[in-house]
Design a protein around this motif. Structure first.
Motif, short mmCIF file in Angstrom:
data_model
loop_
_atom_site.label_atom_id
_atom_site.label_comp_id
_atom_site.label_asym_id
_atom_site.label_seq_id
_atom_site.Cartn_x
_atom_site.Cartn_y
_atom_site.Cartn_z
N THR A 103 0.84 -1.20 0.00
CA THR A 103 0.00 0.00 0.00
C THR A 103 0.88 1.25 0.00
OG1 THR A 103 -1.77 -1.14 1.21
CG2 THR A 103 -1.79 1.26 1.25
N TRP A 118 -5.06 9.38 0.01
CA TRP A 118 -6.14 8.96 0.91
C TRP A 118 -7.50 9.01 0.26
CZ3 TRP A 118 -4.57 6.26 4.74
CH2 TRP A 118 -3.36 6.52 5.37
N PHE A 162 -10.62 7.32 2.28
CA PHE A 162 -10.49 8.02 3.56
C PHE A 162 -10.67 9.52 3.30
CE2 PHE A 162 -8.36 4.03 4.12
CZ PHE A 162 -8.67 3.66 5.42
N PHE A 189 -11.18 -2.01 4.81
CA PHE A 189 -10.01 -1.47 4.11
C PHE A 189 -9.49 -2.48 3.09
CE2 PHE A 189 -5.40 -1.56 3.75
CZ PHE A 189 -5.14 -0.32 3.19
N SER A 230 -10.23 -0.66 -0.20
CA SER A 230 -9.04 0.15 -0.47
C SER A 230 -7.87 -0.67 -0.98
CB SER A 230 -8.62 0.89 0.81
OG SER A 230 -9.70 1.62 1.34
N TYR A 231 -7.91 -1.98 -0.76
CA TYR A 231 -6.79 -2.80 -1.22
C TYR A 231 -7.18 -3.63 -2.46
CZ TYR A 231 -2.49 -5.50 -0.99
OH TYR A 231 -1.27 -6.08 -1.30
N ILE A 259 -15.07 5.05 2.74
CA ILE A 259 -15.02 3.77 3.42
C ILE A 259 -15.73 3.77 4.78
CG2 ILE A 259 -12.87 4.16 4.70
CD1 ILE A 259 -12.05 1.31 3.98
#
Length: 214
Positions: A26, A33, A38, A95, A99-100, A154
């Motif tokens: 990451t 962000w 985020f 996350f 996000s990943y 998120i």
């Protein structure tokens, strides 16, 4: 996947290695962000997910009360000791999902619908062989991915995830859902292993989080 199917004490080392890789990768390809969700923008436009989660949780609790399957910690302290770690783990899972994995699948797959399906599929596979959590997480994973692709925030998703996860834990009998265990923990589960309430001896936050899903 190796983490949930590896016996202890090796599981802890694989868990730490996987965490280190996720943090490193990451950082190595950090897009900002905002791209990871985020941010402030999109929160209120996707906050309806929290309301929907509250409605589903209320319906589940009502059904559990009628079926006499509702079980929950008695005191405020026992609520925190039982579910405090899970709330943090819910944010971490969200996350990983949004996000990943979803972010990376969007880089590899031009069709965002298939990217969402791929991310949700991995999320559900991580809950095998639990026959309740696997389909539930597949449905939630798809919904969360599509909402995230639209609003890219998120926080409402993580809040809803924590709320619904706790709802499942208190409304579905432990022997049925194996206390929300997955992987090897699901296979090796015994009904007398875990009960609600404060732990009988001190344990680290890492241990409580690990024990909840392993």
């Amino acid at each position: 996947m190796a983490t949930i199917w590896t016996p202890r004490p090796y599981q802890q080392w694989i868990y730490l290695a996987a965490t280190a890789w996720i943090v490193f990768s990451t950082w190595r390809s950090f897009p900002g962000w905002n791209a990871l969700g985020f941010r402030v923008g999109g929160f209120w436009r996707s906050a309806w997910v929290i309301g929907a989660g509250i409605a589903l949780a209320a319906a589940a609790v009502e059904a559990a009360m009628r079926l006499n399957t509702l079980r929950h910690p008695v005191t405020g302290r026992s609520w925190i000791m039982t579910f405090g770690g899970y709330v943090m783990w819910s944010f971490a899972q969200q996350f990983l999902l949004q996000s990943y994995f979803l972010y990376r699948f969007r880089q590899l797959i031009s069709n965002q619908r298939w990217a969402a399906i791929a991310a949700a599929g991995i999320f559900a596979a991580a809950h095998l062989p639990n026959p309740i959590l696997t389909p539930v997480t597949l449905i939630w994973g798809l919904c969360a991915c599509f909402v995230f692709l639209r609003h890219r925030n998120i926080f409402p998703l993580a809040i809803t995830h924590a709320m619904l996860g706790i709802c499942v834990a208190v409304t579905v009998p432990g022997p049925v859902i194996h206390n929300m265990r997955v992987g090897l923990g699901y296979v090796r589960y015994h009904p007398h292993m875990h009960r609600f309430g404060p732990p009988t001896e001190p344990s680290s936050l890492f241990t409580r989080i690990r024990n909840f899903w392993s």
